[in-house]
Write a protein that holds these residues in place. Sequence first.
Motif, PDB file in Angstrom:
ATOM      1  N   THR A  26      14.635  -8.134   5.466  1.00 43.28           N
ATOM      2  CA  THR A  26      14.908  -7.411   4.228  1.00 43.28           C
ATOM      3  C   THR A  26      14.932  -8.324   3.001  1.00 43.28           C
ATOM      4  O   THR A  26      15.237  -7.862   1.910  1.00 43.28           O
ATOM      5  CB  THR A  26      16.248  -6.663   4.343  1.00 43.28           C
ATOM      6  N   CYS A  27      14.600  -9.607   3.192  1.00 40.39           N
ATOM      7  CA  CYS A  27      14.377 -10.481   2.042  1.00 40.39           C
ATOM      8  C   CYS A  27      12.905 -10.871   1.946  1.00 40.39           C
ATOM      9  O   CYS A  27      12.527 -11.685   1.119  1.00 40.39           O
ATOM     10  CB  CYS A  27      15.260 -11.727   2.110  1.00 40.39           C
ATOM     11  N   GLY A  28      12.078 -10.287   2.803  1.00 37.86           N
ATOM     12  CA  GLY A  28      10.641 -10.487   2.687  1.00 37.86           C
ATOM     13  C   GLY A  28      10.119 -11.793   3.230  1.00 37.86           C
ATOM     14  O   GLY A  28       8.977 -12.174   2.969  1.00 37.86           O
ATOM     15  N   ASP A  48      11.577  -5.330  -6.423  1.00 36.24           N
ATOM     16  CA  ASP A  48      11.852  -4.504  -7.599  1.00 36.24           C
ATOM     17  C   ASP A  48      11.173  -5.037  -8.852  1.00 36.24           C
ATOM     18  O   ASP A  48      11.581  -4.757  -9.980  1.00 36.24           O
ATOM     19  CB  ASP A  48      13.358  -4.372  -7.825  1.00 36.24           C
ATOM     20  N   VAL A  49      10.109  -5.829  -8.651  1.00 32.07           N
ATOM     21  CA  VAL A  49       9.264  -6.325  -9.745  1.00 32.07           C
ATOM     22  C   VAL A  49       7.868  -5.752  -9.551  1.00 32.07           C
ATOM     23  O   VAL A  49       7.380  -5.643  -8.426  1.00 32.07           O
ATOM     24  CB  VAL A  49       9.231  -7.866  -9.760  1.00 32.07           C
ATOM     25  N   GLU A  50       7.215  -5.372 -10.651  1.00 32.01           N
ATOM     26  CA  GLU A  50       5.896  -4.744 -10.611  1.00 32.01           C
ATOM     27  C   GLU A  50       4.927  -5.536  -9.736  1.00 32.01           C
ATOM     28  O   GLU A  50       4.810  -6.751  -9.845  1.00 32.01           O
ATOM     29  CB  GLU A  50       5.329  -4.626 -12.021  1.00 32.01           C
ATOM     30  N   ALA A  51       4.247  -4.832  -8.828  1.00 31.72           N
ATOM     31  CA  ALA A  51       3.343  -5.463  -7.873  1.00 31.72           C
ATOM     32  C   ALA A  51       2.297  -6.311  -8.595  1.00 31.72           C
ATOM     33  O   ALA A  51       1.634  -5.849  -9.524  1.00 31.72           O
ATOM     34  CB  ALA A  51       2.663  -4.406  -7.012  1.00 31.72           C
ATOM     35  N   GLY A  58       5.888 -10.270  -7.742  1.00 30.72           N
ATOM     36  CA  GLY A  58       6.243  -8.862  -7.665  1.00 30.72           C
ATOM     37  C   GLY A  58       5.519  -8.167  -6.530  1.00 30.72           C
ATOM     38  O   GLY A  58       4.314  -8.323  -6.357  1.00 30.72           O
ATOM     39  N   ALA A  59       6.276  -7.380  -5.748  1.00 27.33           N
ATOM     40  CA  ALA A  59       5.688  -6.679  -4.599  1.00 27.33           C
ATOM     41  C   ALA A  59       6.242  -5.265  -4.511  1.00 27.33           C
ATOM     42  O   ALA A  59       6.467  -4.736  -3.430  1.00 27.33           O
ATOM     43  CB  ALA A  59       5.957  -7.452  -3.311  1.00 27.33           C
ATOM     44  N   GLY A  60       6.494  -4.657  -5.676  1.00 23.42           N
ATOM     45  CA  GLY A  60       7.056  -3.306  -5.697  1.00 23.42           C
ATOM     46  C   GLY A  60       6.982  -2.737  -7.095  1.00 23.42           C
ATOM     47  O   GLY A  60       5.944  -2.806  -7.752  1.00 23.42           O
ATOM     48  N   LYS A  61       8.119  -2.250  -7.581  1.00 24.44           N
ATOM     49  CA  LYS A  61       8.182  -1.720  -8.942  1.00 24.44           C
ATOM     50  C   LYS A  61       9.638  -1.691  -9.387  1.00 24.44           C
ATOM     51  O   LYS A  61      10.565  -1.650  -8.557  1.00 24.44           O
ATOM     52  CB  LYS A  61       7.584  -0.320  -8.998  1.00 24.44           C
ATOM     53  N   PRO A  62       9.869  -1.712 -10.702  1.00 24.31           N
ATOM     54  CA  PRO A  62      11.246  -1.649 -11.198  1.00 24.31           C
ATOM     55  C   PRO A  62      11.964  -0.402 -10.689  1.00 24.31           C
ATOM     56  O   PRO A  62      11.392   0.690 -10.645  1.00 24.31           O
ATOM     57  CB  PRO A  62      11.070  -1.601 -12.728  1.00 24.31           C
ATOM     58  N   GLY A  63      13.192  -0.568 -10.264  1.00 22.18           N
ATOM     59  CA  GLY A  63      13.974   0.550  -9.748  1.00 22.18           C
ATOM     60  C   GLY A  63      13.854   0.761  -8.252  1.00 22.18           C
ATOM     61  O   GLY A  63      14.587   1.566  -7.673  1.00 22.18           O
ATOM     62  N   ALA A  64      12.951   0.026  -7.608  1.00 21.48           N
ATOM     63  CA  ALA A  64      12.796   0.145  -6.156  1.00 21.48           C
ATOM     64  C   ALA A  64      13.990  -0.496  -5.457  1.00 21.48           C
ATOM     65  O   ALA A  64      14.776  -1.215  -6.067  1.00 21.48           O
ATOM     66  CB  ALA A  64      11.501  -0.515  -5.707  1.00 21.48           C
ATOM     67  N   TYR A  65      14.128  -0.226  -4.168  1.00 25.19           N
ATOM     68  CA  TYR A  65      15.209  -0.854  -3.412  1.00 25.19           C
ATOM     69  C   TYR A  65      15.085  -2.370  -3.519  1.00 25.19           C
ATOM     70  O   TYR A  65      13.998  -2.928  -3.327  1.00 25.19           O
ATOM     71  CB  TYR A  65      15.158  -0.433  -1.945  1.00 25.19           C
ATOM     72  N   PRO A  66      16.171  -3.057  -3.810  1.00 26.34           N
ATOM     73  CA  PRO A  66      16.104  -4.509  -3.998  1.00 26.34           C
ATOM     74  C   PRO A  66      16.076  -5.260  -2.672  1.00 26.34           C
ATOM     75  O   PRO A  66      16.239  -4.676  -1.599  1.00 26.34           O
ATOM     76  CB  PRO A  66      17.398  -4.803  -4.769  1.00 26.34           C
ATOM     77  N   ASP A  76       4.906  -3.906  -1.235  1.00 27.52           N
ATOM     78  CA  ASP A  76       3.504  -3.541  -1.417  1.00 27.52           C
ATOM     79  C   ASP A  76       2.661  -4.670  -0.831  1.00 27.52           C
ATOM     80  O   ASP A  76       2.531  -5.739  -1.423  1.00 27.52           O
ATOM     81  CB  ASP A  76       3.225  -3.363  -2.916  1.00 27.52           C
ATOM     82  N   GLU A  77       2.059  -4.416   0.308  1.00 30.67           N
ATOM     83  CA  GLU A  77       1.371  -5.482   1.023  1.00 30.67           C
ATOM     84  C   GLU A  77       0.082  -5.936   0.343  1.00 30.67           C
ATOM     85  O   GLU A  77      -0.473  -6.979   0.682  1.00 30.67           O
ATOM     86  CB  GLU A  77       1.064  -5.042   2.459  1.00 30.67           C
ATOM     87  N   SER A  78      -0.401  -5.176  -0.646  1.00 34.81           N
ATOM     88  CA  SER A  78      -1.624  -5.556  -1.321  1.00 34.81           C
ATOM     89  C   SER A  78      -1.492  -6.870  -2.072  1.00 34.81           C
ATOM     90  O   SER A  78      -2.485  -7.545  -2.358  1.00 34.81           O
ATOM     91  CB  SER A  78      -2.070  -4.453  -2.290  1.00 34.81           C
ATOM     92  N   VAL A  79      -0.241  -7.270  -2.394  1.00 38.01           N
ATOM     93  CA  VAL A  79      -0.054  -8.498  -3.165  1.00 38.01           C
ATOM     94  C   VAL A  79      -0.100  -9.742  -2.293  1.00 38.01           C
ATOM     95  O   VAL A  79      -0.134 -10.864  -2.804  1.00 38.01           O
ATOM     96  CB  VAL A  79       1.273  -8.473  -3.962  1.00 38.01           C
ATOM     97  N   PHE A  80      -0.081  -9.571  -0.976  1.00 42.42           N
ATOM     98  CA  PHE A  80      -0.033 -10.750  -0.108  1.00 42.42           C
ATOM     99  C   PHE A  80      -1.281 -11.609  -0.268  1.00 42.42           C
ATOM    100  O   PHE A  80      -1.213 -12.839  -0.168  1.00 42.42           O
ATOM    101  CB  PHE A  80       0.122 -10.338   1.360  1.00 42.42           C
TER     102      PHE A  80
END
Length: 336
Positions: free
Chosen positions: A62-64, A129-132, A311-319, A328-332
């Motif tokens: 859960t910390c990626g 919780d940062v823009e992908a 960033g691998a998500g979006k603002p407001g997403a689960y931290p 968001d796996e596309s950023v890998f």
Amino acid sequence: VAQEIRDKFHSAGFPDMANCTGITATIGQGEPCILLRGDMDALPMKETTGLTFASQNNFAHTCGHDSHAAMLLGAARILKSMESELKGTVKLMFQPGEELGYGSKLMIDAGLMENPKVDAALAIHVMSDVEAGQVRYVKGITSAAMDTYMLKIKGKGGHSSMPHKAVDPNMIMTQLYTALNLLPGREVDPQETVILTAGKAAGGSAANIIPDTAELQVGIRSYNREARAHILQRVPEMIDHYVKAWRGEYDMVKFTTPSTYNDAELCNALLPFIQEAAGAEKVVEVAKPLPGSEDFSHVSDLVPGLFLMLGAGKPGAYPMHNPNMVLDESVFATGS
């Protein structure tokens, strides 16, 4: 792992960790040697994302950190395919124990920075919780230092009607609780952030019993190196003086994780290539360091380092550290 270190973590409630399970590998040869870090440990918590690959054993990434290991493997594949073009060596650091704040230190103690000698280092951490695709960095202090003191105060139990025949560890503990909480506000420059939290204060079983022992656990987060050095000197002094003033004894376990430091010169040198990989418009310098700690700091204390947030998500997403955290796996690919 040295017995002293094993005993220290075991006394703090962690499982006995006999071995440091880090892995290193090199690609290329000669100088310079650039280290790439990917941590790979999990957290002792249930995952509730509902994903097909969600953890089933009450330990979850859960910390990626699983994505960090995946991105480093991707980078390794790319670098290996072009090994003949490399002018120097890339050292891959697959690191355990980041959540303990000590895994990188164990690898350093085992020779990580030598053979070949590391000249600079780079690490990436995903942020759910940062823009992908956005890449963030800070020059200078990048994360908070985290210093923890776990104290077992030994008194002399007795009847509450005869306190003169006892040594009250609860009284010692509560006086220390108050004194240590006053310390940052009276001995640290008000413009510097030092957060002290006594997260555990416990002792006794009944109102009419003076117990034998009490516990106090204090965590301190700081950014300024001079302020931290002062606090690290004063906290043990205060513990020793307060406990001994009331005729008590104590055992203390201390854990330290310094601040990660981003070297400005290295950052400036790498920035054009980071912008090329991620897109110039997505690379952002931020003013404030991370409030959390990061044990890449043990590496950046020794050589110029750069720690990036991807960033691998979006603002407001689960931290991060939330049981529902999803990436968001596309950023890998960008990370690799």
